[in-house]
Design a protein around this motif. Structure first.
Motif, short mmCIF file in Angstrom:
data_model
loop_
_atom_site.label_atom_id
_atom_site.label_comp_id
_atom_site.label_asym_id
_atom_site.label_seq_id
_atom_site.Cartn_x
_atom_site.Cartn_y
_atom_site.Cartn_z
N GLU A 1 53.66 -128.37 -75.07
CA GLU A 1 54.37 -127.95 -76.32
C GLU A 1 53.35 -126.84 -77.13
N GLY A 2 52.22 -127.31 -76.83
CA GLY A 2 51.18 -126.46 -77.80
C GLY A 2 51.29 -124.95 -77.19
N MET A 3 50.91 -125.14 -75.67
CA MET A 3 50.86 -123.80 -75.06
C MET A 3 52.33 -122.97 -75.11
N ARG A 4 53.43 -123.55 -75.41
CA ARG A 4 54.68 -122.88 -75.62
C ARG A 4 54.69 -122.10 -76.97
N ARG A 5 54.16 -122.90 -77.81
CA ARG A 5 53.90 -122.40 -79.24
C ARG A 5 52.90 -121.32 -79.32
N THR A 6 51.82 -121.26 -78.55
CA THR A 6 50.94 -120.34 -78.70
C THR A 6 51.53 -119.05 -77.99
N LEU A 7 52.28 -119.28 -76.87
CA LEU A 7 52.71 -118.04 -76.21
C LEU A 7 53.97 -117.51 -77.26
N ALA A 8 54.47 -118.21 -77.86
CA ALA A 8 55.69 -117.58 -78.59
C ALA A 8 54.89 -116.97 -79.82
N LEU A 9 53.66 -117.45 -80.44
CA LEU A 9 52.86 -116.65 -81.60
C LEU A 9 52.52 -115.22 -81.11
N ALA A 10 52.12 -115.41 -79.74
CA ALA A 10 51.50 -114.08 -79.18
C ALA A 10 52.87 -113.37 -78.56
N GLY A 11 53.82 -113.82 -78.53
CA GLY A 11 54.98 -113.07 -77.97
C GLY A 11 54.87 -112.67 -76.47
N GLY B 1 46.97 -110.38 -73.83
CA GLY B 1 47.95 -110.65 -74.80
C GLY B 1 47.59 -111.99 -75.64
N LEU B 2 46.96 -112.66 -75.12
CA LEU B 2 46.58 -113.86 -75.77
C LEU B 2 45.32 -113.37 -76.83
N ARG B 3 44.34 -112.64 -76.37
CA ARG B 3 43.41 -112.20 -77.29
C ARG B 3 43.92 -111.12 -78.25
N ARG B 4 44.89 -110.53 -78.21
CA ARG B 4 45.48 -109.77 -79.30
C ARG B 4 46.37 -110.66 -80.04
N GLY B 5 46.83 -111.70 -79.62
CA GLY B 5 47.40 -112.66 -80.46
C GLY B 5 46.36 -113.41 -81.46
N ARG B 6 45.17 -113.88 -80.77
CA ARG B 6 44.19 -114.60 -81.52
C ARG B 6 43.68 -113.82 -82.63
N ALA B 7 43.42 -112.55 -82.36
CA ALA B 7 42.85 -111.62 -83.45
C ALA B 7 43.99 -111.64 -84.53
N LEU B 8 45.09 -111.84 -84.68
CA LEU B 8 46.12 -111.72 -85.69
C LEU B 8 46.35 -113.35 -86.07
N LEU C 1 43.88 -121.20 -84.33
CA LEU C 1 42.78 -120.55 -83.42
C LEU C 1 42.43 -121.44 -82.29
N ALA C 2 42.45 -122.77 -82.58
CA ALA C 2 41.92 -123.76 -81.58
C ALA C 2 42.96 -123.68 -80.74
N ALA C 3 44.23 -123.78 -80.80
CA ALA C 3 45.30 -123.53 -79.48
C ALA C 3 45.03 -122.13 -78.78
N ALA D 1 44.32 -122.05 -74.83
CA ALA D 1 45.11 -121.20 -73.93
C ALA D 1 44.18 -120.09 -73.20
N LEU D 2 43.23 -119.58 -73.68
CA LEU D 2 42.44 -118.55 -73.15
C LEU D 2 41.55 -119.28 -72.33
N ALA D 3 41.10 -120.44 -72.48
CA ALA D 3 40.26 -120.83 -71.30
C ALA D 3 41.25 -120.95 -70.04
N MET D 4 42.63 -121.47 -69.96
CA MET D 4 43.55 -121.49 -68.98
C MET D 4 43.57 -120.36 -68.49
N ALA D 5 43.75 -119.07 -69.35
CA ALA D 5 44.02 -117.99 -68.94
C ALA D 5 42.75 -117.42 -68.08
N ALA D 6 41.91 -117.86 -68.04
CA ALA D 6 40.59 -117.36 -67.43
C ALA D 6 40.93 -117.78 -65.97
N ARG D 7 41.30 -118.90 -65.60
CA ARG D 7 41.43 -119.47 -64.25
C ARG D 7 42.36 -118.57 -63.41
N ALA D 8 41.85 -118.68 -62.19
CA ALA D 8 42.51 -117.87 -61.09
C ALA D 8 43.74 -118.91 -60.53
#
Length: 248
Positions: free
Chosen positions: A5-15, A65-72, A78-80, A84-91
């Motif tokens: 649920e946290g990931m989906r909220r973060t994705l929604a915030l980042a669009g 996109g997550l980096r852009r979202g985090r900046a805003l 920010l913790a969420a 998410a960014l830690a996961m996004a770094a994984r191949a």
């Protein structure tokens, strides 16, 4: 709130989402399973398949996109974003972020299919009546449904639409618009998506749309009876958005 649920909220915030235009058969199978109310275990296996299929090619754009979202983002989020960014770094795709994107893609496709079926149903009476108006109605329904299924928006073709509007639709402007916007790959995706569209309550329109979408797109986008009405639908949407913005 669960990790998913946290990931989906973060994705929604980042669009952020997996763009429907690149989704393959795995996502369609997941959308079918959601429609059929399949068992949770089956759903999760299909979610994994979608994540595995698309995460490698889209990982970099999701991370950006997550980096852009985090900046805003607000401080509380920010913790969420960092998680998410830690996961996004994984191949690999074996993490909640990729699964959340996969599940949301299927839900988005499911909703787009429903809206597309409604568009076909709205044209059914006119298509059933036959004659030249039936062909026009079927082509318009095909174009509008393609816009839904590929998740296209007027902002994707803003320069081409502006040129068309400034030409007032005359002097070959429609042909120029279709050719400037009609990427061969996108037009092929549109036809493939329409061929897979079912509409039990609109059989005449469904069959007409399937015929329009049969085979590869013609070389000239201005002769494409799927793409021309699709880009015109986007023109209309863009004009309506601009009019609404003027009144805000």
């Amino acid at each position: 709130m669960s990790t998913a649920e946290g990931m989906r909220r973060t994705l929604a915030l980042a669009g952020l989402e997996f763009p429907r235009g690149v989704l393959g058969g795995e996502t369609a199978l997941l959308a079918d399973a959601l429609d059929a109310g399949r068992a949770e275990g089956d759903i999760q296996r299909l979610v994994e398949a979608v994540a595995q299929a698309h995460w490698p090619e889209l990982r970099a754009s999701v991370e950006a996109g997550l980096r852009r979202g985090r900046a805003l983002a607000d401080r509380d989020d920010l913790a969420a974003f960092d998680e998410a960014l830690a996961m996004a770094a994984r191949a690999d795709a074996g993490h909640p972020l990729a699964r959340a994107l996969a599940a949301d893609a299927a839900l988005s496709l499911q909703r787009a299919r429903q809206r597309s079926r409604e568009l076909l149903s709205a044209a059914e009476a006119q298509v059933e009546a036959g004659g030249p108006p039936a062909a026009v109605a079927a082509s318009r329904a095909a174009g509008a449904a393609a816009v839904e299924l590929l998740d296209l928006g007027p902002e994707d073709y803003e320069p081409e639409i502006v040129d068309y509007v400034e030409a007032d639709g005359g002097g070959g402007a429609l042909d120029a618009l279709a050719r400037a916007s009609g990427d061969a790959e996108v037009r092929a995706w549109a036809r493939a998506a329409l061929r897979g569209l079912e509409a039990e309550d609109a059989p005449a329109t469904r069959d007409a749309v399937h015929r329009l979408a049969a085979g590869p797109p013609p070389p000239d986008p201005a002769q494409d009876l799927v793409w021309v009405p699709a880009i015109l639908a986007l023109v209309q949407e863009g004009i309506e958005q601009a009019a609404a913005d003027e009144h805000i």
